[in-house]
Design a protein around this motif. Structure first.
Motif, short mmCIF file in Angstrom:
data_model
loop_
_atom_site.label_atom_id
_atom_site.label_comp_id
_atom_site.label_asym_id
_atom_site.label_seq_id
_atom_site.Cartn_x
_atom_site.Cartn_y
_atom_site.Cartn_z
N THR A 1 0.86 -1.15 0.01
CA THR A 1 0.12 -0.01 -0.02
C THR A 1 0.85 1.20 -0.09
OG1 THR A 1 -1.80 -1.18 1.34
CG2 THR A 1 -1.69 1.34 1.14
N SER A 2 2.10 1.37 0.99
CA SER A 2 2.82 2.46 1.03
C SER A 2 3.53 2.65 -0.48
CB SER A 2 3.95 2.31 2.10
OG SER A 2 3.32 2.16 3.15
N VAL A 3 4.12 1.58 -0.99
CA VAL A 3 4.72 1.71 -2.29
C VAL A 3 3.63 2.22 -3.41
CG1 VAL A 3 5.76 0.34 -4.27
CG2 VAL A 3 6.45 0.07 -1.91
N GLY A 4 2.48 1.64 -3.49
CA GLY A 4 1.41 2.20 -4.40
C GLY A 4 1.01 3.67 -4.16
N ARG A 5 1.03 4.08 -2.93
CA ARG A 5 0.84 5.62 -2.66
C ARG A 5 2.12 6.40 -3.39
NH1 ARG A 5 -1.37 4.10 2.46
NH2 ARG A 5 0.55 4.75 3.40
N ALA A 6 3.28 5.86 -3.07
CA ALA A 6 4.43 6.77 -3.22
C ALA A 6 4.55 6.76 -4.84
CB ALA A 6 5.68 5.93 -2.73
N ARG A 7 4.06 5.51 -5.75
CA ARG A 7 3.91 5.65 -7.11
C ARG A 7 3.04 6.49 -7.51
NH1 ARG A 7 4.49 -0.68 -8.53
NH2 ARG A 7 6.86 -0.72 -8.13
N GLU A 8 1.83 6.61 -6.95
CA GLU A 8 1.13 7.48 -7.28
C GLU A 8 1.35 8.88 -7.12
OE1 GLU A 8 -2.49 6.93 -5.14
OE2 GLU A 8 -2.97 4.61 -6.02
N ARG A 9 2.10 9.44 -6.14
CA ARG A 9 2.53 10.77 -5.80
C ARG A 9 3.81 11.13 -6.86
NH1 ARG A 9 2.53 9.23 -0.41
NH2 ARG A 9 4.66 8.97 -0.38
N LEU A 10 4.62 9.90 -7.22
CA LEU A 10 5.63 10.24 -8.24
C LEU A 10 4.99 10.63 -9.44
CD1 LEU A 10 8.72 10.06 -9.01
CD2 LEU A 10 8.68 7.73 -9.20
N THR A 11 4.00 9.54 -9.90
CA THR A 11 3.53 9.91 -11.41
C THR A 11 2.87 11.37 -11.40
OG1 THR A 11 3.04 7.47 -11.32
CG2 THR A 11 1.68 9.07 -12.73
N ALA A 12 2.08 11.65 -10.27
CA ALA A 12 1.52 13.01 -10.15
C ALA A 12 2.53 14.26 -10.18
CB ALA A 12 0.57 13.08 -8.89
N ASN A 13 3.72 14.02 -9.50
CA ASN A 13 4.61 15.04 -9.63
C ASN A 13 5.41 14.99 -11.09
OD1 ASN A 13 4.29 15.66 -6.94
ND2 ASN A 13 6.07 14.30 -6.09
N GLN A 14 5.49 14.03 -11.54
CA GLN A 14 6.25 13.86 -12.92
C GLN A 14 5.18 14.82 -14.21
OE1 GLN A 14 6.96 9.74 -13.66
NE2 GLN A 14 8.97 10.00 -12.68
N SER A 15 3.93 14.53 -13.85
CA SER A 15 2.76 14.80 -14.71
C SER A 15 2.74 16.50 -14.80
CB SER A 15 1.36 14.35 -14.73
OG SER A 15 0.98 14.49 -13.50
N MET A 16 3.07 16.78 -13.28
CA MET A 16 2.88 18.17 -12.88
C MET A 16 4.25 18.95 -13.63
SD MET A 16 1.32 18.45 -9.10
CE MET A 16 2.81 19.69 -8.83
N GLU A 17 5.31 18.34 -13.57
CA GLU A 17 6.63 18.66 -14.10
C GLU A 17 6.45 18.94 -15.59
OE1 GLU A 17 9.81 16.38 -12.66
OE2 GLU A 17 9.76 17.12 -10.66
#
Length: 113
Positions: A88-104
Motif C-alpha cells: 500500500t505504501s509503495v502504491g501511494r508513493a508511485r501515485e505521488r511520483l506519477t502526479a509529480n512527474q505529470s505536473m513537471e
C-alpha cells in the motif's frame, strides 16, 4: 462515490497499521526466547556449550537457526499484514511520483510554448 478507508479491516485480517513494527518485535521475541532456551540447554549440558571459545556466538547462531523456521510458521499472518502495508505504501508513493512527474511535464510544456 464510495471509498473504503485503508484502516477498515475485516475480521479475518489483522490491522496493517504498524504491521512492520509488530512483526519485527515478535520476531525478536521469538529469537530471544530461543536464545534463552538454548542457553539453558547448553548450561545444563543437553547441547554442546561452545565451539572452541565462541560460546555466545555459538548460542546466538543456533538461536537464529532454530527461530527462523518457528517465525516462518508462527508469524504468517503478521508477515502478510506487513506485506500489505508495504504494498500500500509503495502504491501511494508511485501515485505521488506519477502526479509529480505529470505536473513537471505540464510546467515544462507550458514554458516551452
Amino acid at each position: 462515490m464510495s471509498q473504503t478507508s485503508p484502516t477498515s479491516q475485516t475480521s479475518e485480517t489483522p490491522p496493517t497499521r504498524h504491521a512492520t513494527l509488530r512483526y519485527t518485535a515478535m520476531r525478536l521475541g521469538i529469537f530471544a526466547g530461543c536464545f534463552v532456551v538454548i542457553a539453558i540447554l547448553a548450561y545444563v549440558g543437553v547441547l554442546p556449550e561452545s565451539v572452541g571459545t565462541a560460546n555466545p556466538l555459538w548460542i546466538a547462531l543456533l538461536s537464529i537457526v532454530v527461530s527462523a523456521p518457528i517465525s516462518f510458521v508462527v508469524l504468517r499472518r503478521q508477515r502478510d499484514a506487513m506485506a500489505t502495508q508495504i504494498t500500500t505504501s509503495v502504491g501511494r508513493a508511485r501515485e505521488r511520483l506519477t502526479a509529480n512527474q505529470s505536473m513537471e511535464d505540464d510546467a515544462d510544456d507550458a514554458a516551452r510554448a
